[in-house]
Each structure stands twice: as C-alpha cells, then as structure tokens.
Design an enzyme around this catalytic site. Structure first.
Site, mmCIF file in Angstrom:
data_model
loop_
_atom_site.group_PDB
_atom_site.id
_atom_site.type_symbol
_atom_site.label_atom_id
_atom_site.label_comp_id
_atom_site.label_asym_id
_atom_site.label_seq_id
_atom_site.Cartn_x
_atom_site.Cartn_y
_atom_site.Cartn_z
ATOM 1 N N ASP A 65 -0.789 -5.065 3.003
ATOM 2 C CA ASP A 65 -1.253 -3.903 3.754
ATOM 3 C C ASP A 65 -0.520 -3.957 5.101
ATOM 4 O O ASP A 65 -0.823 -4.792 5.944
ATOM 5 C CB ASP A 65 -2.775 -3.951 3.950
ATOM 6 C CG ASP A 65 -3.305 -2.611 4.420
ATOM 7 O OD1 ASP A 65 -2.525 -1.838 5.009
ATOM 8 O OD2 ASP A 65 -4.510 -2.338 4.207
ATOM 9 N N GLU A 78 0.810 -1.226 0.000
ATOM 10 C CA GLU A 78 0.000 0.000 0.000
ATOM 11 C C GLU A 78 0.839 1.270 0.000
ATOM 12 O O GLU A 78 0.507 2.232 -0.686
ATOM 13 C CB GLU A 78 -0.930 0.026 1.224
ATOM 14 C CG GLU A 78 -1.662 1.352 1.310
ATOM 15 C CD GLU A 78 -2.729 1.437 2.377
ATOM 16 O OE1 GLU A 78 -2.788 0.562 3.253
ATOM 17 O OE2 GLU A 78 -3.512 2.400 2.309
ATOM 18 N N ILE A 88 -0.372 -1.941 7.697
ATOM 19 C CA ILE A 88 -1.289 -1.685 8.817
ATOM 20 C C ILE A 88 -2.667 -1.446 8.207
ATOM 21 O O ILE A 88 -2.924 -0.391 7.618
ATOM 22 C CB ILE A 88 -0.871 -0.466 9.662
ATOM 23 C CG1 ILE A 88 0.543 -0.670 10.240
ATOM 24 C CG2 ILE A 88 -1.886 -0.236 10.791
ATOM 25 C CD1 ILE A 88 1.043 0.480 11.104
ATOM 26 N N ASP A 136 -6.350 -4.491 0.809
ATOM 27 C CA ASP A 136 -7.335 -4.638 1.897
ATOM 28 C C ASP A 136 -7.951 -6.038 1.902
ATOM 29 O O ASP A 136 -8.330 -6.549 2.959
ATOM 30 C CB ASP A 136 -8.491 -3.641 1.724
ATOM 31 C CG ASP A 136 -8.074 -2.192 1.797
ATOM 32 O OD1 ASP A 136 -7.299 -1.841 2.692
ATOM 33 O OD2 ASP A 136 -8.551 -1.390 0.954
HETATM 34 C C1 IPD Z 1 -8.962 1.002 5.586
HETATM 35 C C2 IPD Z 1 -9.640 0.036 6.512
HETATM 36 C C3 IPD Z 1 -11.080 0.438 6.721
HETATM 37 C C4 IPD Z 1 -11.836 0.573 5.434
HETATM 38 C C5 IPD Z 1 -11.113 1.520 4.513
HETATM 39 C C6 IPD Z 1 -9.692 1.048 4.281
HETATM 40 P P1 IPD Z 1 -6.315 1.456 5.943
HETATM 41 O O1 IPD Z 1 -7.606 0.620 5.362
HETATM 42 O O2 IPD Z 1 -9.610 -1.277 6.011
HETATM 43 O O3 IPD Z 1 -11.793 -0.509 7.501
HETATM 44 O O4 IPD Z 1 -13.135 1.025 5.691
HETATM 45 O O5 IPD Z 1 -11.822 1.585 3.323
HETATM 46 O O6 IPD Z 1 -9.042 1.899 3.385
HETATM 47 O O7 IPD Z 1 -6.290 2.763 5.225
HETATM 48 O O8 IPD Z 1 -6.498 1.588 7.396
HETATM 49 O O9 IPD Z 1 -5.193 0.564 5.540
HETATM 50 CA CA CA Z 2 -6.273 -1.102 4.331
HETATM 51 CA CA CA Z 3 -2.996 0.411 5.425
#
Ligand code: IPD
Ligand code: CA
Ligand code: CA
Length: 259
Positions: free
Chosen positions: A77, A61, A79, A208
């Site tokens: 990903d 990411e 985090i 994700d």
């Molecule tokens: C997010 C998380 C969140 C979701 C967002 C994502 P990130 O990822 O998974 O639950 O609702 O759409 O982008 O930015 O914390 O890696």
């Molecule tokens: Ca994410």
């Molecule tokens: Ca992330």
C-alpha cells in the site's frame, strides 16, 4: 528485510515531498481518492523491491486486483491513509507485507511524516524505530481504547454500512472510547506498540493489513476474523487486539452475515 526497508526509506522522501505539495486528486469511487503520489510511490517501490526479490509477485494497490494472491507475495500500500495525505493530516504510511504460503514473513510500515518505522520478521519480534514493541495489558473492555475505520462502501448504505453502525451501537458504551484515525496499517501498529488496546474494521484489502498482522503477532497480540478464526486475507472483518480483551470485543461485534 534490509533491502525492503531501504526501498521504503527512499520512497519516504517522495511521500514527504507529496505531503507538502499540491496534488492532482482523482476519484476511484465516490469518496475513494488517489493522487499522482500514490502511483509514483508504488512504482518506485515496485522497481526497487522487484529487483531485490525477483521470486515474489508484487501486489500493489494501484496496479493489482484485490483478489490477486501468489505463493510468494509482497503486498504494497504505497499510501495508506490517502484521504489524510490529501488533507495534510500526518497519519498516513507506506505499508509492505511479505507473505509466503499464506503466512506473513516480514513487515514494514513507515510513516515518513511522524518518522515512525515499524518492522517485524517472523519469530524475531516487532520494532518501532529499532526498539522492541509489545501489546498492552488491558483485559477490561470498558477500559480498552479501540480504533476502527469506515469502508468506502459506506456510500452504498449496504451491509458494510449497517455492520459499522450496529457494531458502534453494540460496542461504544462498553469501551473507553473508539478512535477513527484513517490509516488501517498504522491502527494495527498502534495495537502492536500498546498505544491502542484493539482495532476492528470490515472490508479491508490485503495491502491494508498484510504488514500490520505480523507486527501484532510478533508483539504478542491476536488477529482474527469476526468469528474468532485466524484472519485470512480477504475475510470480511479483521479484529486485532492485545489478546487479553479479544473475546470480549468479538462478543460485542454485530454479526456481519446478518447485517
Ligand atoms: C484506507 C485506510 C482507512 C480505512 C479504509 C482503507 P487507503 O486505505 O486504511 O483507514 O478505513 O478502509 O481503504 O485507501 O487510504 O489506502
Ligand atoms: Ca489502504
Ligand atoms: Ca492506499
């Protein structure tokens, strides 16, 4: 698989350290945040996994484009749930999905704060901390506990935002309830282990969902897009359920193209 898991466990130490520490928070967008730990965890994973799987393209990411694909790809990903991580809400994870020829082959999702390690390999089942997991049996939508998420694009109040609101209006009264935990990879794992009966969200990125998709499939569940077709990375909506309530959930979602 063992090497990916070893790398994830090692990165988990840095993740835990960062969770407790004060962080430098930078804005990628209005409310899309990143810390030095997102970058450091990704770099560590890339270094370790790159060495053990040199044939695969690593798509992380914090260093890749969301549209990048490869025949053999590892989506990382570092985090998932950065907003939770920053606010010290213990619902965040490292998510890694290994894909070949457009299909998931292996998956690891690790929440180092709650010490939950989800793993799956194609045709070998899904596990949490080494124990087999299975989706729930609920077929009644009214008795289904679902989760969803809200895309960062909500601030633009465009199609994604309208779809979220219209879907909530159509769906909420017909469910047991809808949760928003804040880490899509864990939402998917919680469908895989039967804690949740389903999950849906729009505008998720490959990193994700690349791991969670295989975990759900190996746990006996169903993953599609909003039209009910098999979900492909980059589709605008993901719908993941125990399989028994899938059609009923699909029928209550707003039409994304018309939102
Ligand atoms: C997010 C998380 C969140 C979701 C967002 C994502 P990130 O990822 O998974 O639950 O609702 O759409 O982008 O930015 O914390 O890696
Ligand atoms: Ca994410
Ligand atoms: Ca992330």
């Amino acid at each position: 698989m063992d090497q990916v898991t070893a790398a994830v466990l090692e990165a988990g130490k840095l993740f835990r350290e960062g969770f407790e520490a004060s962080k430098d928070v930078r804005h990628k967008g209005t409310v899309d945040l990143v810390t030095q730990y997102d970058v450091a965890v990704e770099n560590l994973l890339k270094e370790r996994i790159g060495k053990s799987m040199p044939d695969h393209t690593i798509i992380g990411e914090e260093s890749a484009d969301e549209h990048e694909r490869a025949e053999k790809a590892i989506y990382i990903d570092p985090i998932d749930g950065t907003t939770n991580f920053i606010h010290k809400i213990p619902f965040c994870a490292i998510s890694i999905g290994v894909w070949e020829s457009g299909r998931p082959e292996a998956a690891v999702v690790y929440n180092p704060i709650l010490n939950e390690l989800f793993t799956a390999e194609k045709d070998k089942g899904a596990f949490c901390n080494g124990r087999p997991i299975r989706v729930s049996e609920t077929s009644d939508l009214q008795q289904s506990l679902l989760a969803t998420g809200f895309p960062y694009t909500k601030v633009e109040r465009g199609r994604d935002f309208r779809w979220v609101v219209r879907t909530m209006e159509n769906l909420l009264p017909y469910t047991q309830d809808i949760r928003r935990f804040g880490a899509a990879s864990i939402d998917l794992c919680y469908v895989a282990n039967g804690i949740l009966d389903g999950f849906y969200e729009c505008n998720l990125k490959p990193w994700d969902v690349a791991a969670g998709i295989l975990l759900i499939e190996e746990a006996g569940g169903n993953v599609s897009n909003h039209l009910g077709d098999p979900y492909r990375l980059g589709d605008p909506v993901i719908v993941a359920t125990n399989g028994k309530n899938h059609g009923k959930l699909l029928a209550k979602l707003a039409k994304y193209e018309e939102a």
